[in-house]
Scaffold this active site. Structure first.
Site, PDB file in Angstrom:
ATOM      1  NE  ARG A   1      29.231  34.941  28.182  1.00 40.88           N
ATOM      2  CZ  ARG A   1      28.829  34.546  26.921  1.00 40.88           C
ATOM      3  NH1 ARG A   1      28.587  33.190  26.692  1.00 40.88           N
ATOM      4  NH2 ARG A   1      29.426  34.984  25.602  1.00 40.88           N
ATOM      5  CB  ILE A   2      27.968  36.909  35.545  1.00 46.03           C
ATOM      6  CG1 ILE A   2      29.319  36.316  34.778  1.00 46.03           C
ATOM      7  CG2 ILE A   2      27.758  36.634  37.197  1.00 46.03           C
ATOM      8  CD1 ILE A   2      30.478  37.126  35.409  1.00 46.03           C
TER       9      ILE A   2
ATOM     10  CG  HIS B   1      38.918  38.905  41.312  1.00 48.70           C
ATOM     11  ND1 HIS B   1      39.236  40.030  40.414  1.00 48.70           N
ATOM     12  CD2 HIS B   1      37.961  38.236  40.586  1.00 48.70           C
ATOM     13  CE1 HIS B   1      38.863  39.826  39.635  1.00 48.70           C
ATOM     14  NE2 HIS B   1      37.911  39.044  39.404  1.00 48.70           N
ATOM     15  CG  LEU B   2      37.185  33.623  46.409  1.00 49.86           C
ATOM     16  CD1 LEU B   2      35.972  32.936  46.425  1.00 49.86           C
ATOM     17  CD2 LEU B   2      37.856  33.239  47.706  1.00 49.86           C
TER      18      LEU B   2
ATOM     19  CD  GLU C   1      40.941  42.365  42.041  1.00 47.59           C
ATOM     20  OE1 GLU C   1      40.749  41.390  42.190  1.00 47.59           O
ATOM     21  OE2 GLU C   1      40.101  43.282  41.675  1.00 47.59           O
TER      22      GLU C   1
ATOM     23  CG  ASP D   1      21.190  45.411  31.072  1.00 51.17           C
ATOM     24  OD1 ASP D   1      21.259  46.101  29.951  1.00 51.17           O
ATOM     25  OD2 ASP D   1      22.192  44.439  31.142  1.00 51.17           O
TER      26      ASP D   1
ATOM     27  CG  ASP E   1      35.321  37.771  44.532  1.00 53.66           C
ATOM     28  OD1 ASP E   1      36.084  37.166  45.371  1.00 53.66           O
ATOM     29  OD2 ASP E   1      35.454  37.532  43.306  1.00 53.66           O
TER      30      ASP E   1
ATOM     31  NE  ARG F   1      37.538  43.264  36.059  1.00 50.13           N
ATOM     32  CZ  ARG F   1      37.298  41.858  35.954  1.00 50.13           C
ATOM     33  NH1 ARG F   1      36.567  41.542  36.970  1.00 50.13           N
ATOM     34  NH2 ARG F   1      37.793  41.195  35.222  1.00 50.13           N
TER      35      ARG F   1
END
Length: 341
Positions: free
Chosen positions: A171-172, A299-300, A280, A191, A275, A252
């Site tokens: 989706r992103i 992670h913003l 993490e 993909d 990010d 991720r």
């Protein structure tokens, strides 16, 4: 005055402490109370806790967000009237269990709403990377204003006909492709689930991952975290990227082999916008904190600040559909979860 039967669904908020206050504005709380029979100030942080048992027993809908309790069989057993889960955030994998599908619950996600800020961050990162903004700013600061031949230094900068590689038509990833459409860039896509016809509709050139890394000066990662995507950007892919290329990761941390990435960053051969990392939060002393060619953010890219209200608006619209007995606009299908976030 005689009231008609109240057909509004009994709804319970379930999410981690401190989230509901940021998720719902005062107007949105008012709207929630209009759409559902709920106490908008009661937030079940732990569905196992006895103080939420009565509300859980009556709930027809759970309005969830980050940190919701996993809906295991024992939780579902104490929610006999539960029919639907409206998630005011992206992935539902953390709290929707196989038992939910066996029970026949309908589930909605605000992944579409949460995708928008990630794509916006990515677009900004791509355009700044193509223009070599961070590199120029570093040099300029170091020179303290003294004369410099910028034309020679930045002769490879600019976004005209630059090749950008998008890894994953999530989706992103799709939203990033849409946002890139007005610019004079050539977009490659890797993909394995996208057919040539669909790639043509998206306006991208489909290719394998190694070719994408070889040809792109900017590579942006948008694949989901799955066992088979771990370290998909590994030593071979990183070595294939041209000198001066930028790797952007908003997906991720585990998708990138960071031990393979570090030598390319330490030598200055590649730049990175990270990010997300693995772990993490990088450990104290990680080179990511100090490398000048790494833009490290906490992670913003996903929904932060006022962007949480967009996800709340989406959830309220879904709740309104549910109350009107209309199907969810963004229903989650269990068969798609295997290869999505």
């Amino acid at each position: 005055m005689h009231h008609a039967t109240d057909n509004r669904p009994a709804t319970l908020l379930a999410m981690a402490p401190g989230i509901a206050e940021r998720l719902l504005s005062d107007d949105q709380r008012t709207r929630l109370a209009q759409l559902a029979r709920t106490d908008p100030h009661l937030v079940a942080h732990d569905l196992h806790a006895p103080e939420f048992a009565a509300a859980l027993a009556e709930a027809e809908v759970l309005l969830t967000c980050w940190g919701a309790t996993p809906l295991t069989p024992d939780v579902l057993a104490r929610a006999p009237k539960l029919r639907a889960v409206v998630h005011a955030a992206g992935s539902v994998k953390h709290h929707i269990t196989p038992a939910c599908w066996e029970r026949g619950l309908t589930v909605s996600s605000a992944a579409g709403a949460n995708a928008l800020p990630v794509a916006e961050y990515t677009l900004a990162a791509i355009l700044f990377a193509g223009k070599h903004v961070a590199r120029a700013a570093r040099t300029y600061r170091r020179l303290d204003g003294s004369g410099h031949d910028w034309r020679t230094d930045l002769h490879t900068s600019g976004n005209y006909r630059r090749t950008v590689g998008i890894v994953g038509a999530s989706r992103i990833g799709r939203r990033v492709i849409e946002l890139l459409a007005p610019f004079d860039v050539h977009t490659l896509l890797y993909d394995p689930y996208v057919t040539p016809a669909e790639a043509a509709r998206l306006g991208v050139e489909p290719t394998d991952l190694l070719t994408l890394c070889t040809r792109s000066t900017i590579v942006s990662v948008h694949a989901p975290q799955l066992p088979e995507t771990r370290h998909m950007i590994g030593a071979a892919q990183l070595a294939a990227m041209p000198d001066g290329a930028t790797l952007i990761n908003t997906s991720r941390g585990s998708l990138v082999d960071e031990s393979a990435l570090l030598p390319h960053l330490e030598s200055g051969r590649l730049d990175a916008v990270l990010d997300v990392t693995d772990p993490e939060v990088p450990p104290p002393g990680s080179p990511f904190y100090t490398l000048p060619n790494v833009l490290l953010t906490p992670h913003l890219a996903g929904s932060f600040g006022n962007e949480l209200h967009r996800m709340a608006d989406h959830a309220l619209a879904e709740l309104e559909r549910y109350a009107a007995r209309v199907p969810f606009a963004e229903a989650v299908r269990p068969d798609v979860l295997d290869h999505s976030a």
